[in-house]
Design a protein around this motif. Structure first.
Motif, PDB file in Angstrom:
ATOM      1  N   ALA A 107      19.248  23.927 -23.068  1.00 14.16           N
ATOM      2  CA  ALA A 107      20.590  23.732 -22.509  1.00 14.16           C
ATOM      3  C   ALA A 107      21.391  25.037 -22.504  1.00 14.16           C
ATOM      4  CB  ALA A 107      21.335  22.654 -23.299  1.00 14.16           C
ATOM      5  N   VAL A 108      21.309  25.799 -23.579  1.00 17.72           N
ATOM      6  CA  VAL A 108      22.049  27.058 -23.661  1.00 17.72           C
ATOM      7  C   VAL A 108      21.455  28.080 -22.694  1.00 17.72           C
ATOM      8  CG1 VAL A 108      22.705  28.961 -25.181  1.00 17.72           C
ATOM      9  CG2 VAL A 108      22.849  26.618 -26.004  1.00 17.72           C
ATOM     10  N   LEU A 109      20.135  28.113 -22.590  1.00 15.37           N
ATOM     11  CA  LEU A 109      19.504  29.013 -21.624  1.00 15.37           C
ATOM     12  C   LEU A 109      19.884  28.652 -20.196  1.00 15.37           C
ATOM     13  CD1 LEU A 109      15.932  29.687 -23.003  1.00 15.37           C
ATOM     14  CD2 LEU A 109      17.810  31.309 -22.743  1.00 15.37           C
ATOM     15  N   ASP A 110      20.056  27.359 -19.917  1.00 15.07           N
ATOM     16  CA  ASP A 110      20.526  26.961 -18.590  1.00 15.07           C
ATOM     17  C   ASP A 110      21.845  27.657 -18.270  1.00 15.07           C
ATOM     18  OD1 ASP A 110      18.328  25.308 -18.163  1.00 15.07           O
ATOM     19  OD2 ASP A 110      19.417  23.451 -18.638  1.00 15.07           O
ATOM     20  N   ASP A 111      22.755  27.681 -19.256  1.00 21.04           N
ATOM     21  CA  ASP A 111      24.033  28.383 -19.073  1.00 21.04           C
ATOM     22  C   ASP A 111      23.810  29.868 -18.827  1.00 21.04           C
ATOM     23  OD1 ASP A 111      25.465  26.034 -19.596  1.00 21.04           O
ATOM     24  OD2 ASP A 111      25.869  26.578 -21.700  1.00 21.04           O
ATOM     25  N   LEU A 112      23.029  30.498 -19.707  1.00 15.62           N
ATOM     26  CA  LEU A 112      22.817  31.946 -19.607  1.00 15.62           C
ATOM     27  C   LEU A 112      22.155  32.330 -18.286  1.00 15.62           C
ATOM     28  CD1 LEU A 112      21.701  32.773 -23.269  1.00 15.62           C
ATOM     29  CD2 LEU A 112      23.962  33.095 -22.235  1.00 15.62           C
ATOM     30  N   ALA A 144      13.316  31.897 -33.758  1.00 12.31           N
ATOM     31  CA  ALA A 144      14.009  33.114 -34.194  1.00 12.31           C
ATOM     32  C   ALA A 144      15.480  32.862 -34.525  1.00 12.31           C
ATOM     33  CB  ALA A 144      13.906  34.196 -33.120  1.00 12.31           C
ATOM     34  N   THR A 145      16.075  31.876 -33.864  1.00  9.39           N
ATOM     35  CA  THR A 145      17.512  31.635 -34.033  1.00  9.39           C
ATOM     36  C   THR A 145      17.846  30.409 -34.862  1.00  9.39           C
ATOM     37  OG1 THR A 145      17.596  30.353 -31.984  1.00  9.39           O
ATOM     38  CG2 THR A 145      18.067  32.726 -31.821  1.00  9.39           C
ATOM     39  N   GLY A 146      16.843  29.564 -35.133  1.00 12.96           N
ATOM     40  CA  GLY A 146      17.112  28.328 -35.856  1.00 12.96           C
ATOM     41  C   GLY A 146      17.793  27.278 -34.992  1.00 12.96           C
ATOM     42  N   ILE A 147      17.709  27.441 -33.683  1.00 12.24           N
ATOM     43  CA  ILE A 147      18.313  26.487 -32.756  1.00 12.24           C
ATOM     44  C   ILE A 147      17.231  25.523 -32.280  1.00 12.24           C
ATOM     45  CG2 ILE A 147      19.510  26.225 -30.548  1.00 12.24           C
ATOM     46  CD1 ILE A 147      20.605  29.078 -30.919  1.00 12.24           C
ATOM     47  N   ASP A 148      17.536  24.228 -32.290  1.00  9.95           N
ATOM     48  CA  ASP A 148      16.601  23.205 -31.837  1.00  9.95           C
ATOM     49  C   ASP A 148      16.171  23.478 -30.399  1.00  9.95           C
ATOM     50  OD1 ASP A 148      16.431  20.235 -30.394  1.00  9.95           O
ATOM     51  OD2 ASP A 148      15.489  20.336 -32.384  1.00  9.95           O
ATOM     52  N   ARG A 149      14.907  23.177 -30.097  1.00  7.14           N
ATOM     53  CA  ARG A 149      14.350  23.480 -28.773  1.00  7.14           C
ATOM     54  C   ARG A 149      15.155  22.889 -27.619  1.00  7.14           C
ATOM     55  NH1 ARG A 149       7.885  23.189 -28.255  1.00  7.14           N
ATOM     56  NH2 ARG A 149       7.941  22.239 -30.294  1.00  7.14           N
TER      57      ARG A 149
END
Length: 139
Positions: A70-75, A60-65
């Motif tokens: 890594a970003v979800l780890d932050d969130l 949905a975001t065009g962000i590599d898996r």
């Protein structure tokens, strides 16, 4: 040093320079808010699409898996999102936006609005509408 005359009048050059300026302003504004663009994109996707898998977020975001993880780890560490095992497939996680994440997204929307204003500041209201229409046509 002035720009190269050979490329100065070419749309690809002008679009690239405008993009670099916009991305620079956006990156600075998000950094001042303690996030990166990927954080915003994942929060926005969760808000728009509701709970979903990490793979779906990437699509949905065009962000590599790997970057999604890594970003979800932050969130998750910031309690803006929650990961839970998918009840229908324990190998997958379902990611959900938390109340704190929704509030942070609203704050970041204002940051993004301010950047839009800064990017478009040299233009009149009519020029802004024309630019957006032309960019949509090019896209």
């Amino acid at each position: 040093m002035t720009s190269l005359q050979r490329v100065a009048g070419r749309p690809t050059w002008a679009l690239g320079r405008a993009h670099a300026r916009a991305q620079g302003l956006l990156g600075e504004a998000f950094a001042a808010a303690g996030v990166r663009g990927y954080h915003y994109r994942l929060l926005a996707a969760l808000d728009e699409h509701g709970p979903c898998s990490q793979a779906d977020l990437g699509r949905a975001t065009g962000i590599d898996r790997s970057d999604v993880v890594a970003v979800l780890d932050d969130l998750v560490a910031w309690r803006m999102a929650r990961r839970d095992p998918d009840p229908s497939d324990r190998r997958r996680n379902v990611v959900t936006l938390t109340g704190a994440g929704a509030r942070r997204l609203t704050e970041l929307d204002r940051v993004l609005d301010d950047v839009q204003e800064a990017v478009l500041a040299p233009l009149t209201a009519a020029e802004r509408r024309t630019l957006l229409a032309l960019l949509a046509k090019l896209s």
